[in-house]
Design an enzyme around this catalytic site. Structure first.
Site, PDB file in Angstrom:
ATOM      1  N   ARG A   1      -4.960   7.792   1.712  1.00 42.84           N
ATOM      2  CA  ARG A   1      -3.644   7.319   1.271  1.00 42.84           C
ATOM      3  C   ARG A   1      -2.859   8.404   0.535  1.00 42.84           C
ATOM      4  NH1 ARG A   1      -4.456   1.335   0.735  1.00 42.84           N
ATOM      5  NH2 ARG A   1      -3.553   1.278  -1.313  1.00 42.84           N
TER       6      ARG A   1
ATOM      7  N   GLY B   1       0.827  -1.213   0.000  1.00 47.42           N
ATOM      8  CA  GLY B   1       0.000   0.000   0.000  1.00 47.42           C
ATOM      9  C   GLY B   1       0.857   1.257   0.000  1.00 47.42           C
TER      10      GLY B   1
ATOM     11  N   THR C   1       3.561   2.562   5.814  1.00 50.04           N
ATOM     12  CA  THR C   1       2.157   2.190   5.634  1.00 50.04           C
ATOM     13  C   THR C   1       1.304   3.138   6.470  1.00 50.04           C
ATOM     14  OG1 THR C   1       0.456   0.582   6.266  1.00 50.04           O
ATOM     15  CG2 THR C   1       2.570   0.325   7.326  1.00 50.04           C
TER      16      THR C   1
ATOM     17  N   ASP D   1       0.602  -0.641  11.374  1.00 47.73           N
ATOM     18  CA  ASP D   1       0.405  -1.986  11.923  1.00 47.73           C
ATOM     19  C   ASP D   1       1.666  -2.847  11.837  1.00 47.73           C
ATOM     20  OD1 ASP D   1       0.427  -2.192   9.181  1.00 47.73           O
ATOM     21  OD2 ASP D   1      -1.315  -3.501   9.040  1.00 47.73           O
TER      22      ASP D   1
ATOM     23  N   GLY E   1     -12.996  13.761  18.597  1.00 48.84           N
ATOM     24  CA  GLY E   1     -14.074  13.838  19.579  1.00 48.84           C
ATOM     25  C   GLY E   1     -15.180  12.827  19.358  1.00 48.84           C
TER      26      GLY E   1
ATOM     27  N   ASP F   1       4.371  -5.069   6.410  1.00 47.54           N
ATOM     28  CA  ASP F   1       4.894  -6.383   6.792  1.00 47.54           C
ATOM     29  C   ASP F   1       4.805  -7.400   5.659  1.00 47.54           C
ATOM     30  OD1 ASP F   1       2.192  -6.480   7.086  1.00 47.54           O
ATOM     31  OD2 ASP F   1       2.197  -7.382   9.086  1.00 47.54           O
ATOM     32  N   GLY F   2       3.833  -7.262   4.755  1.00 51.05           N
ATOM     33  CA  GLY F   2       3.784  -8.152   3.593  1.00 51.05           C
ATOM     34  C   GLY F   2       5.046  -8.001   2.758  1.00 51.05           C
TER      35      GLY F   2
ATOM     36  N   ARG G   1      14.058   9.847  -1.172  1.00 48.96           N
ATOM     37  CA  ARG G   1      15.034  10.954  -1.284  1.00 48.96           C
ATOM     38  C   ARG G   1      16.183  10.777  -0.288  1.00 48.96           C
ATOM     39  NH1 ARG G   1      15.309  15.622   1.821  1.00 48.96           N
ATOM     40  NH2 ARG G   1      16.086  17.510   0.809  1.00 48.96           N
TER      41      ARG G   1
ATOM     42  N   GLY H   1      -7.321   1.277   7.592  1.00 47.32           N
ATOM     43  CA  GLY H   1      -6.511   0.617   8.611  1.00 47.32           C
ATOM     44  C   GLY H   1      -6.548  -0.896   8.526  1.00 47.32           C
ATOM     45  N   ARG H   2      -7.210  -1.402   7.486  1.00 44.76           N
ATOM     46  CA  ARG H   2      -7.340  -2.862   7.329  1.00 44.76           C
ATOM     47  C   ARG H   2      -7.723  -3.493   8.674  1.00 44.76           C
ATOM     48  NH1 ARG H   2      -2.288  -4.891   3.836  1.00 44.76           N
ATOM     49  NH2 ARG H   2      -1.167  -3.733   5.403  1.00 44.76           N
TER      50      ARG H   2
ATOM     51  N   ARG I   1     -27.476  15.092  13.948  1.00 45.02           N
ATOM     52  CA  ARG I   1     -27.383  13.760  13.344  1.00 45.02           C
ATOM     53  C   ARG I   1     -26.343  12.863  14.008  1.00 45.02           C
ATOM     54  NH1 ARG I   1     -28.135  15.388   7.097  1.00 45.02           N
ATOM     55  NH2 ARG I   1     -30.319  14.822   7.019  1.00 45.02           N
TER      56      ARG I   1
HETATM   57  P1  ADP Z   1       2.256  -4.342   2.709  1.00 49.97           P
HETATM   58  O1  ADP Z   1       3.720  -4.403   2.452  1.00 49.97           O
HETATM   59  O2  ADP Z   1       1.746  -2.941   2.688  1.00 49.97           O
HETATM   60  O3  ADP Z   1       1.863  -5.141   3.943  1.00 49.97           O
HETATM   61  P2  ADP Z   1       1.160  -6.459   0.991  1.00 49.97           P
HETATM   62  O4  ADP Z   1       0.766  -7.333   2.142  1.00 49.97           O
HETATM   63  O5  ADP Z   1       0.216  -6.278  -0.121  1.00 49.97           O
HETATM   64  O6  ADP Z   1       1.533  -4.988   1.444  1.00 49.97           O
HETATM   65  O7  ADP Z   1       2.526  -7.049   0.419  1.00 49.97           O
HETATM   66  C1  ADP Z   1       3.154  -6.458  -0.698  1.00 49.97           C
HETATM   67  C2  ADP Z   1       3.754  -7.524  -1.571  1.00 49.97           C
HETATM   68  O8  ADP Z   1       4.771  -8.248  -0.863  1.00 49.97           O
HETATM   69  C3  ADP Z   1       2.800  -8.597  -2.052  1.00 49.97           C
HETATM   70  O9  ADP Z   1       2.040  -8.212  -3.168  1.00 49.97           O
HETATM   71  C4  ADP Z   1       3.765  -9.720  -2.415  1.00 49.97           C
HETATM   72  O10 ADP Z   1       4.348  -9.494  -3.682  1.00 49.97           O
HETATM   73  C5  ADP Z   1       4.848  -9.578  -1.349  1.00 49.97           C
HETATM   74  N1  ADP Z   1       4.577 -10.529  -0.257  1.00 49.97           N
HETATM   75  C6  ADP Z   1       3.704 -10.406   0.760  1.00 49.97           C
HETATM   76  N2  ADP Z   1       3.691 -11.496   1.553  1.00 49.97           N
HETATM   77  C7  ADP Z   1       4.582 -12.356   0.992  1.00 49.97           C
HETATM   78  C8  ADP Z   1       5.032 -13.680   1.309  1.00 49.97           C
HETATM   79  N3  ADP Z   1       4.555 -14.336   2.369  1.00 49.97           N
HETATM   80  N4  ADP Z   1       5.947 -14.238   0.493  1.00 49.97           N
HETATM   81  C9  ADP Z   1       6.443 -13.587  -0.577  1.00 49.97           C
HETATM   82  N5  ADP Z   1       6.063 -12.345  -0.922  1.00 49.97           N
HETATM   83  C10 ADP Z   1       5.153 -11.732  -0.159  1.00 49.97           C
END
Ligand code: ADP
Length: 322
Positions: free
Chosen positions: A255, A11, A126, A130, A186, A103-104, A21, A171-172, A163
């Site tokens: 975003r 994201g 992000t 989180d 508030g 974290d993804g 930068r 925030g997923r 209202r």
């Molecule tokens: P964020 O980094 O914001 O948490 P995502 O969870 O969408 O976003 O992860 C971004 C990208 O990272 C994914 O589209 C994928 O390409 C890679 N990714 C996420 N989890 C894994 C995983 N378990 N193994 C390999 N690549 C991953």
């Protein structure tokens, strides 16, 4: 190290540009070349990379989004595509990586690093805040302020018409934006994964506050939370009580926008330290911030733990909205 790659992934978040930068200028001033990898892992697999020079970083500190673009790649989940990505990096002569993402993105980075011996340092970027191991992430402050501006406007109309408004923020699965926006805006109720309130209780609270002379109310819900998305909650409140709660879903505006001073400063500090750590030979860590001090945390810890939400802010919001 002679040449490093920088990418933004997952994201997008305001403040990614000041992070790019700072990373690029820190590396170049130490005579290390920098390649920008476009669209995160998508560009890594498709070999879309550009050389970045000092002047390419001019006038981006105030821009939202990411000049490198970001991406999500299902292919990168598979080892064969990570091997393609690693071959592309090697062909470019890239011997270290800076990953700006959530974290993804760090999970992907860890696998790439482990399978192909490429040193990687992560920077938490992000709006959701989180990421375990850091108090703050790049983009969170800006997103909170963007949502807050919208809520202040909603308060005006809520007040004029007596209202109830249900405002859904991003925030997923995390309630960080909701709790911060709720306290600062508030709100009477803040619904997050850590703070699930039954519809009966919400109705009771609304009726009590009306009895105390309160004529308008704001309820904040975090997206993806039980007791449900904003429209479901509004329907449930209407069915139970006859009270009409208007819905406003803030969505993707959270975003975008120019990064706040706080996020620019955070991004600059984190990215500078991340490049320093990479050049000092460290690997597989994230630079974060704890109690306003920069810290370095192993990526396996960051990706294996959940960051708990902050319930104290939710309690305080409730106390003060009396
Ligand atoms: P964020 O980094 O914001 O948490 P995502 O969870 O969408 O976003 O992860 C971004 C990208 O990272 C994914 O589209 C994928 O390409 C890679 N990714 C996420 N989890 C894994 C995983 N378990 N193994 C390999 N690549 C991953």
């Amino acid at each position: 190290l002679k040449k490093i790659g920088v990418y933004t992934s997952g994201g997008d978040a305001p403040g990614m540009n000041p992070a790019i930068r700072a990373a690029v200028r820190t590396a170049l001033s130490q005579k290390v070349e920098v390649v920008g990898i476009l669209n995160g892992y998508v560009g890594m697999i498709e070999n879309r990379m550009i050389t970045l020079q000092m002047r390419d970083m001019a006038n981006i500190i105030q821009r939202g989004g990411t000049i490198l673009k970001t991406g999500r790649s299902a292919e990168f989940m598979k080892p064969e595509y990570r091997a393609t990505a690693a071959n592309n990096l090697k062909a470019q002569g890239i011997d270290g990586l800076i990953c700006i993402g959530g974290d993804g993105s760090f999970r992907g980075a860890q696998l790439l690093g482990a399978e192909h011996k490429i040193p990687i340092i992560g920077i938490p970027g992000t709006i959701d805040n989180d990421v375990y191991g850091t108090d703050d992430t790049i983009g969170f402050d800006t997103a909170v302020n963007t949502a807050l501006q919208a809520i202040d406007k909603i308060r005006d109309t809520a007040d004029s018409h007596d209202r109830i408004f249900i405002v859904e923020v991003m925030g997923r699965n995390s309630g960080w934006i909701a709790s911060h926006v709720g306290l600062a805006g508030g709100a009477e109720e803040i619904l997050t994964a850590e703070n699930i309130i039954s519809v009966d209780k919400i109705v009771e609270n609304l009726k009590n506050s009306r009895a105390r002379g309160k004529t308008s109310s704001i309820i904040i819900t975090a997206e993806g939370q039980k007791p449900g998305r904003a429209y479901d909650l509004s329907d449930a409140i209407r069915k139970k009580s006859g009270l009409d709660a208007k819905v406003c879903i803030l969505g993707h505006q959270q975003r975008g926008g120019t990064p706040s001073a706080h996020d620019r400063i955070l991004a600059s500090r984190l990215a500078n330290a991340a490049v320093e750590a990479l050049l000092a030979g460290r690997n597989n860590t994230m630079i974060g911030v704890q109690a306003d001090k920069l810290v370095e945390i192993p990526l396996d810890l960051v990706t294996s733990k959940e960051k708990p939400g902050d319930k104290t802010l939710i309690h305080l919001a409730r106390l003060l909205s009396i």
